[in-house]
Design a protein around this motif. Structure first.
Motif, PDB file in Angstrom:
ATOM      1  N   LEU A 161       0.828  -1.202   0.000  1.00 28.55           N
ATOM      2  CA  LEU A 161       0.000   0.000   0.000  1.00 28.55           C
ATOM      3  C   LEU A 161       0.867   1.258   0.000  1.00 28.55           C
ATOM      4  O   LEU A 161       0.583   2.223  -0.724  1.00 28.55           O
ATOM      5  N   PHE A 162       1.928   1.247   0.796  1.00 32.41           N
ATOM      6  CA  PHE A 162       2.839   2.390   0.823  1.00 32.41           C
ATOM      7  C   PHE A 162       3.568   2.524  -0.508  1.00 32.41           C
ATOM      8  O   PHE A 162       3.700   3.622  -1.061  1.00 32.41           O
ATOM      9  N   ARG A 163       4.042   1.403  -1.035  1.00 31.13           N
ATOM     10  CA  ARG A 163       4.845   1.445  -2.252  1.00 31.13           C
ATOM     11  C   ARG A 163       4.020   1.850  -3.469  1.00 31.13           C
ATOM     12  O   ARG A 163       4.547   2.431  -4.422  1.00 31.13           O
ATOM     13  N   ALA A 164       2.723   1.536  -3.450  1.00 28.68           N
ATOM     14  CA  ALA A 164       1.868   1.848  -4.597  1.00 28.68           C
ATOM     15  C   ALA A 164       1.284   3.246  -4.543  1.00 28.68           C
ATOM     16  O   ALA A 164       1.124   3.895  -5.587  1.00 28.68           O
ATOM     17  N   PHE A 165       0.967   3.731  -3.344  1.00 36.10           N
ATOM     18  CA  PHE A 165       0.149   4.941  -3.255  1.00 36.10           C
ATOM     19  C   PHE A 165       0.807   6.133  -2.561  1.00 36.10           C
ATOM     20  O   PHE A 165       0.276   7.245  -2.648  1.00 36.10           O
ATOM     21  N   CYS A 166       1.937   5.938  -1.901  1.00 31.76           N
ATOM     22  CA  CYS A 166       2.535   7.029  -1.132  1.00 31.76           C
ATOM     23  C   CYS A 166       3.891   7.438  -1.696  1.00 31.76           C
ATOM     24  O   CYS A 166       4.812   6.616  -1.762  1.00 31.76           O
ATOM     25  N   GLU A 167       4.019   8.687  -2.063  1.00 27.88           N
ATOM     26  CA  GLU A 167       5.274   9.216  -2.579  1.00 27.88           C
ATOM     27  C   GLU A 167       6.211   9.489  -1.410  1.00 27.88           C
ATOM     28  O   GLU A 167       5.894  10.293  -0.526  1.00 27.88           O
ATOM     29  N   PRO A 168       7.384   8.835  -1.354  1.00 26.71           N
ATOM     30  CA  PRO A 168       8.307   9.029  -0.226  1.00 26.71           C
ATOM     31  C   PRO A 168       8.680  10.488  -0.045  1.00 26.71           C
ATOM     32  O   PRO A 168       8.936  11.219  -1.014  1.00 26.71           O
ATOM     33  N   GLY A 169       8.691  10.913   1.220  1.00 26.66           N
ATOM     34  CA  GLY A 169       9.089  12.274   1.541  1.00 26.66           C
ATOM     35  C   GLY A 169       8.061  13.335   1.201  1.00 26.66           C
ATOM     36  O   GLY A 169       8.302  14.530   1.417  1.00 26.66           O
ATOM     37  N   LYS A 170       6.917  12.923   0.719  1.00 29.23           N
ATOM     38  CA  LYS A 170       5.890  13.883   0.305  1.00 29.23           C
ATOM     39  C   LYS A 170       4.524  13.569   0.911  1.00 29.23           C
ATOM     40  O   LYS A 170       3.915  14.435   1.525  1.00 29.23           O
ATOM     41  N   ASP A 171       4.052  12.355   0.730  1.00 29.87           N
ATOM     42  CA  ASP A 171       2.720  11.979   1.187  1.00 29.87           C
ATOM     43  C   ASP A 171       2.735  11.563   2.653  1.00 29.87           C
ATOM     44  O   ASP A 171       3.796  11.358   3.257  1.00 29.87           O
TER      45      ASP A 171
END
Length: 343
Positions: A82-92
């Motif tokens: 879920l993190f890898r698909a939907f969350c932009e590192p350092g931003k979301d």
């Protein structure tokens, strides 16, 4: 909900790895496609990368469609995906309740995602409005666990539905302990909410923690995203075979659950009578959160006597509390006998 707006741009553009078994369905006499050793059948063959037979069996047991199911190496795998698909590192960022299952924080830290926590109230309940007020345009996921860990209580379904209906991102509802709260699952309503992801597991009620098999249920579009980015053969052959075998023994699972619920009630009553127990919190799971005088001292005493529980005293809102799993009648009696020695 526009799922494409939620997916990271690099994931949208990703060309997934295509394994040999992805490119073939049906039966064959000779397999010369995957550079496998032709000897030592059946373990010489790669497992079905999409676990088709197992998903069909689970879909019948869960009364859902097979294309609504993702299977992972424990529930930790879909949490990470879920993190890898939907969350932009350092931003979301994500929003979750506090206290709750610690892997949400760990997975967020690994993926460099901010976690915004909203404390539960004194009764370990939550407000959908409070979680929603904590979100902003960079909030992609909201994690809630019901029954919650380590508090053990079910969250209010009306608040959960309000959260799902209002939030424009994905709501992840972790139902790892839902078998111990019969009739409370939102899985029957999954098709009504395209932004809902429900996590369940075979580790608890089904007694399969050792084979590491978790489930995510969601609309097929979300499941396709998971399948796009997962490792090719994430569920090994032995796990698939054992799960197919054990899922046929649902009567045993139901018997275990009934016994554990009875034991939970009995253990709660007996622990409540101990003078060093301040409170046993109501539980809808297979464990009890118990507030005690000198919880750490009691924890150390139990460890010294070969009894392992979980000290949750440093967790927010769980001061001086031990989390005690409901064991077999014999295990629970050993625990009680040892605690009575403290008197």
């Amino acid at each position: 909900m526009d799922l494409q707006q939620l997916i990271r741009k690099n994931i949208q553009a990703l060309k997934p790895y295509s394994s040999a078994r992805d490119e073939y369905t049906g039966e064959a006499m000779v397999f010369l496609d995957a550079n496998e050793n032709p000897f030592n059948a059946p373990y010489n063959r790669y497992p079905d990368p999409l676990q088709r037979e197992l998903k069909v069996a689970i879909s019948k047991q869960k009364s859902c469609e097979a294309d609504q199911i993702f299977l992972g190496n424990g529930s930790d795998e879909p949490i990470d995906l879920l993190f890898r698909a939907f969350c932009e590192p350092g931003k979301d960022n994500i929003v979750t309740i506090d206290p709750t299952y610690g892997m949400y924080q760990v997975a967020a830290d690994i993926n460099n995602i901010e976690v915004r926590k909203v404390k539960l109230n004194d009764n370990y309940g939550f407000s959908a409005e409070a979680l929603l007020e904590t979100t902003d345009k960079y909030t992609k996921l909201i994690f809630v666990c019901s029954p919650n860990n380590p508090t053990g209580n079910l969250l209010d379904n009306n608040e959960l539905i309000k959260l799902i209906q209002t939030f424009e991102g994905l709501v992840i509802l972790d139902e790892a302990y839902i078998d111990f709260a019969p009739g409370a699952s939102l899985l029957p309503k999954l098709s009504h909410y395209e932004n809902l992801v429900i996590l369940q597991t075979f580790s608890k009620a089904w007694g399969m923690a050792g084979i590491r098999l978790g489930m995510a249920f969601a609309n097929p579009e979300i499941i396709r995203v998971f399948n796009k980015i997962k490792y090719p053969y994430n569920i090994n052959m032995l796990t698939q075979q054992k799960a197919l075998e054990l899922i046929e023994q649902e009567a045993d699972k139901n018997q275990w659950v009934e016994l554990l619920i009875q034991e939970r009630k009995a253990l709660e009553e007996k622990l409540s009578k101990l003078p060093f127990v301040v409170k046993v919190f109501p539980s809808d799971a297979n464990f009890l959160l118990v507030k005690m005088y000198d919880a750490r001292g009691i924890y150390d005493f139990l460890v010294e006597n070969g009894i392992i529980v979980r000290d949750r005293s440093k967790v927010v809102l769980c001061d001086d509390s031990l989390r005690i799993t409901v064991g077999s009648p014999e295990e629970n009696q050993i625990l009680l006998d040892k605690l009575n020695e403290l008197l």
